[in-house]
Write an enzyme that holds these catalytic residues in place. Structure first.
Site, PDB file in Angstrom:
ATOM      1  N   ALA A 101       4.109 -14.839 -25.244  1.00  0.00           N
ATOM      2  CA  ALA A 101       4.379 -15.627 -26.449  1.00  0.00           C
ATOM      3  C   ALA A 101       5.795 -15.340 -26.936  1.00  0.00           C
ATOM      4  CB  ALA A 101       3.364 -15.290 -27.534  1.00  0.00           C
ATOM      5  N   LYS A 102       6.536 -16.399 -27.214  1.00  0.00           N
ATOM      6  CA  LYS A 102       7.888 -16.239 -27.760  1.00  0.00           C
ATOM      7  C   LYS A 102       7.737 -16.159 -29.281  1.00  0.00           C
ATOM      8  CE  LYS A 102      12.559 -18.184 -27.217  1.00  0.00           C
ATOM      9  NZ  LYS A 102      13.148 -17.032 -26.513  1.00  0.00           N
ATOM     10  N   ALA A 103       7.362 -14.978 -29.740  1.00  0.00           N
ATOM     11  CA  ALA A 103       7.006 -14.769 -31.141  1.00  0.00           C
ATOM     12  C   ALA A 103       8.086 -13.987 -31.875  1.00  0.00           C
ATOM     13  CB  ALA A 103       5.672 -14.031 -31.235  1.00  0.00           C
TER      14      ALA A 103
ATOM     15  N   TYR B 125      10.484  -9.866 -31.358  1.00  0.00           N
ATOM     16  CA  TYR B 125      11.931  -9.679 -31.297  1.00  0.00           C
ATOM     17  C   TYR B 125      12.439  -8.543 -32.181  1.00  0.00           C
ATOM     18  CZ  TYR B 125      12.590 -13.478 -28.085  1.00  0.00           C
ATOM     19  OH  TYR B 125      12.566 -14.249 -26.951  1.00  0.00           O
TER      20      TYR B 125
END
Length: 306
Positions: free
Chosen positions: A158-160, A164
């Site tokens: 998941a690019k959550a 980051y």
């Protein structure tokens, strides 16, 4: 260098003046990182402005939201049209586009279900992510002391936004120590990825890149490079990669929508080969950017024109 502001940001179905695109300070996302997002580019080419792999980016956005149980209140088609609208209405010939899905304002507890799911899409002019000369001259990086998340802790697929925070630790450590970027290892000590890029290694004419099990994001530029390389007859190995292979590689490079294909000149102050962009890296750059910029045939159907 700050963001080069455009005119409008799309927010929940409406174009809002850039400076008016605001959320409440008690929005769930501010306190708990409850967002998923995408990063993609539009390129100016002889036929006009073209979005690079629009469908794949929007599909990944929806997949990221699904993993985090966020039901996006718009269809895939509506988000695709909104991305096109943002680039067109801002009169951008080339752009970086950032769609973000986030938990908004309602209650302030860890439980996210009571908070509305909101969507915003911004686009602006953005140059080379790791420096204007990075695509030719390469960058100096370090192996970070920070590891990527272990399986079953944070979903790496998941690019959550919350993920980051780990990337920020990697990036800040690198900058403080005089490097452009850091490379993280996975929980087992194998190569994972950069703070915001996938990693590729060239050794004896073959390409190696960490597999899905190495806590990597399934990068769309990563997929593009793999497909191009294999069509060029270059063997691509997706597998676990020991740290030391990076030091003795013939070529090393990052990939990403922001970074595109950026060669790595040195790792931990160990020069990679002769310290210059290698022939395979250069060929892949020419092919990928050639397609994106309309200099080569769009043989994969990756471009969507505005």
């Amino acid at each position: 260098m700050g963001i080069k502001e455009a005119h409008y940001i799309w927010m929940d179905g409406e174009l809002v003046p850039w400076k008016d695109a605001k959320i409440h300070v008690l929005s769930h996302v501010v306190h708990y990182g409850s967002s998923v997002f995408e990063g993609m580019r539009a390129y100016k080419n002889p036929k006009g402005t073209a979005l690079f792999r629009l469908k794949e980016h929007v599909d990944r956005l929806f997949n990221s939201a699904k993993i985090y149980r966020m039901e996006i209140p718009f269809s895939v088609e509506e988000i695709e049209k909104a991305i096109i609208q943002v680039v067109r209405e801002n009169n951008l010939e080339s752009a970086y586009i950032r769609p973000v899905v986030y938990r908004g304002y309602a209650e302030l507890g860890v439980n996210p279900f009571t908070c509305p799911v909101k969507v915003a899409i911004a686009a602006w002019e953005w140059g080379k992510y790791l420096g204007e000369d990075a695509l030719e001259n390469g960058v100096d990086v370090m192996i970070s002391t920070w590891r990527r998340m272990a399986p079953n802790t944070f979903p790496a697929m998941a690019k959550a936004g919350a993920n980051y925070m780990n990337s920020q630790l990697i990036k800040m450590e690198a900058i403080i120590n005089g490097y452009v970027e850091g490379i993280a290892l996975d929980i087992m000590g194998f190569i994972s990825e950069g703070s915001g890029e996938n990693l590729f290694i060239v050794k004896d004419g073959e390409i190696y890149t960490p597999s899905l099990g190495s806590s990597i994001l399934l990068g769309i530029t990563r997929d593009s490079v793999i497909r191009i390389a294999r069509d060029l007859g270059i063997k691509v190995n997706e597998q676990r990669i020991p740290r030391e292979l990076v030091y003795v590689a013939d070529e090393v490079f990052f990939t990403g929508s922001a970074a595109e294909i950026t060669p790595i000149r040195s790792v931990d102050r160990i020069t990679i080969s002769n310290g210059k962009r290698g022939p395979i890296t250069k060929k892949l750059q020419e092919e990928l950017l050639g397609i994106a910029e309309g200099k080569k045939e769009d043989r994969y159907g990756w471009l969507t024109y505005i």
